[in-house]
Design a protein around this motif. Structure first.
Motif, PDB file in Angstrom:
ATOM      1  N   VAL A 128       0.867  -1.183   0.000  1.00 38.98           N
ATOM      2  CA  VAL A 128       0.000   0.000   0.000  1.00 38.98           C
ATOM      3  C   VAL A 128       0.905   1.234   0.000  1.00 38.98           C
ATOM      4  O   VAL A 128       1.758   1.403   0.874  1.00 38.98           O
ATOM      5  CB  VAL A 128      -0.941  -0.005   1.239  1.00 38.98           C
ATOM      6  CG1 VAL A 128      -1.812   1.247   1.266  1.00 38.98           C
ATOM      7  CG2 VAL A 128      -1.815  -1.272   1.228  1.00 38.98           C
ATOM      8  N   LYS A 179     -12.015   5.213  -5.209  1.00 38.41           N
ATOM      9  CA  LYS A 179     -11.503   4.416  -4.074  1.00 38.41           C
ATOM     10  C   LYS A 179     -12.620   4.220  -3.042  1.00 38.41           C
ATOM     11  O   LYS A 179     -12.859   3.115  -2.570  1.00 38.41           O
ATOM     12  CB  LYS A 179     -10.330   5.167  -3.418  1.00 38.41           C
ATOM     13  CG  LYS A 179      -9.072   4.361  -3.375  1.00 38.41           C
ATOM     14  CD  LYS A 179      -7.837   5.066  -2.859  1.00 38.41           C
ATOM     15  CE  LYS A 179      -8.006   6.219  -1.923  1.00 38.41           C
ATOM     16  NZ  LYS A 179      -6.708   6.761  -1.456  1.00 38.41           N
ATOM     17  N   SER A 183     -14.450   0.757  -2.201  1.00 36.31           N
ATOM     18  CA  SER A 183     -14.247   0.325  -0.823  1.00 36.31           C
ATOM     19  C   SER A 183     -15.581  -0.056  -0.167  1.00 36.31           C
ATOM     20  O   SER A 183     -15.674  -1.071   0.536  1.00 36.31           O
ATOM     21  CB  SER A 183     -13.562   1.458  -0.047  1.00 36.31           C
ATOM     22  OG  SER A 183     -13.252   1.017   1.235  1.00 36.31           O
ATOM     23  N   ASP A 188     -10.665  -3.224  -3.223  1.00 37.82           N
ATOM     24  CA  ASP A 188      -9.574  -2.245  -3.206  1.00 37.82           C
ATOM     25  C   ASP A 188      -9.259  -1.831  -4.627  1.00 37.82           C
ATOM     26  O   ASP A 188      -9.044  -2.687  -5.502  1.00 37.82           O
ATOM     27  CB  ASP A 188      -8.314  -2.851  -2.567  1.00 37.82           C
ATOM     28  CG  ASP A 188      -8.359  -2.795  -1.046  1.00 37.82           C
ATOM     29  OD1 ASP A 188      -8.929  -1.826  -0.503  1.00 37.82           O
ATOM     30  OD2 ASP A 188      -7.835  -3.734  -0.412  1.00 37.82           O
ATOM     31  N   LYS A 219     -11.165  -7.070  -0.907  1.00 41.88           N
ATOM     32  CA  LYS A 219     -10.500  -6.744   0.359  1.00 41.88           C
ATOM     33  C   LYS A 219     -10.267  -8.027   1.160  1.00 41.88           C
ATOM     34  O   LYS A 219     -11.095  -8.931   1.116  1.00 41.88           O
ATOM     35  CB  LYS A 219     -11.372  -5.801   1.190  1.00 41.88           C
ATOM     36  CG  LYS A 219     -11.308  -4.357   0.750  1.00 41.88           C
ATOM     37  CD  LYS A 219     -12.128  -3.496   1.714  1.00 41.88           C
ATOM     38  CE  LYS A 219     -12.269  -2.094   1.196  1.00 41.88           C
ATOM     39  NZ  LYS A 219     -11.026  -1.317   1.262  1.00 41.88           N
TER      40      LYS A 219
END
Ligand code: UDP
Length: 250
Positions: A128, A179, A183, A188, A219
């Motif tokens: 990340v 994003k 999410s 992701d 995720k």
């Protein structure tokens, strides 16, 4: 009010715009003229290519997924103030869009390391990033879309300082919106590619936003739900596209 004659010339039975001359056929899409010089139709195919079209295949239903997912995301972005070329959906595989003079620049935004960045810098996938990374690639298939920077772009006259500033600002805003959207759907947004163009001197977001142009990982499990399943022969490609469709539209 639109005259009956004009109405007949631009609208087919069923309320669809009439497809005119094919002006471009790419790997995954075909663009047609319409009777209105300011509007084009974008048709989404099931054909898939990777590695500069050295790998070819078909992902059944991909065209429908990419058309509808793109439409939904363009609508979301428009609702948040991002100008896009999207006008409306015409059918399962077609959208009406504003005519764009596409800039020969592909903008990539990355939140997590993968693909080209991992390869270029020899870093593992899945890290990340402390902040989003924005890259420009020269849109030239014959050169394999090489990475270049703002100095190349300005020196070659491909965009002005002001235009690049606008492209950067829009790209980072789009990243934040997408994003958050993904999410909420337990996905992701790893990275994605954008293309911008000019319509009547205004810069608009063009092309598509889909599992062909984004990396999307579930995720937690980090299951890939995007074109990497095709590029890397991971199987379950159609299912992955349908899963993204379900999560985006649901
Ligand atoms: N991408 C794209 N079209 C391209 C190249 C990349 O839509 O011609 C997308 C790709 O799906 C990924 C992101 O841009 O979401 C970053 O791709 P990368 O630069 O890592 O290249 P790749 O690994 O696809 O060669």
């Amino acid at each position: 009010m639109m005259s009956q004659k004009k109405c007949e010339s631009t609208i087919q039975k069923g309320g669809e715009m009439k497809k005119g001359e094919k002006i471009y056929e790419g790997k995954a899409k075909i663009v047609y003229k319409t009777d209105d010089p300011d509007l084009f139709i974008q048709y989404f195919k099931d054909d898939a290519t990777a590695f500069d079209a050295t790998k070819r295949g078909t992902i059944i239903g991909k065209g429908v997924v990419n058309n509808k997912v793109s439409a939904k995301l363009f609508e979301l972005l428009e609702s948040k103030g991002i100008p896009t070329h999207f006008v409306k959906l015409l059918s399962d595989r077609e959208m009406l869009m504003k005519r764009l003079k596409i800039m020969p620049i592909e903008v990539t935004v990355r939140n997590i390391t993968a693909g080209g960045m991992s390869k270029m810098l020899a870093i593992e996938e899945g890290i990340v990033l402390k902040e989003p990374v924005l890259e420009y690639h020269y849109k030239r298939d014959d050169l394999h879309d090489p990475l270049f920077n703002e100095y190349h772009i300005k020196a070659l006259g491909l965009a002005t300082d002001e235009e690049l500033d606008r492209v950067d600002t829009l790209s980072f805003e789009i990243n934040e919106i997408l994003k958050a959207f993904f999410s909420e759907r337990n996905l992701d947004l790893v990275d994605f590619k954008l293309e911008f163009g000019k319509h009547k001197e205004r810069i608009l977001l063009g092309d598509e936003i889909s599992p062909d142009t984004c990396r999307l990982w579930e995720k937690g499990t980090r299951k890939k739900l995007d074109k990497d399943r095709f590029r890397r022969d991971l199987g379950g490609i159609e299912e992955a596209y349908q899963e993204v469709y379900k999560r985006v539209m649901g």
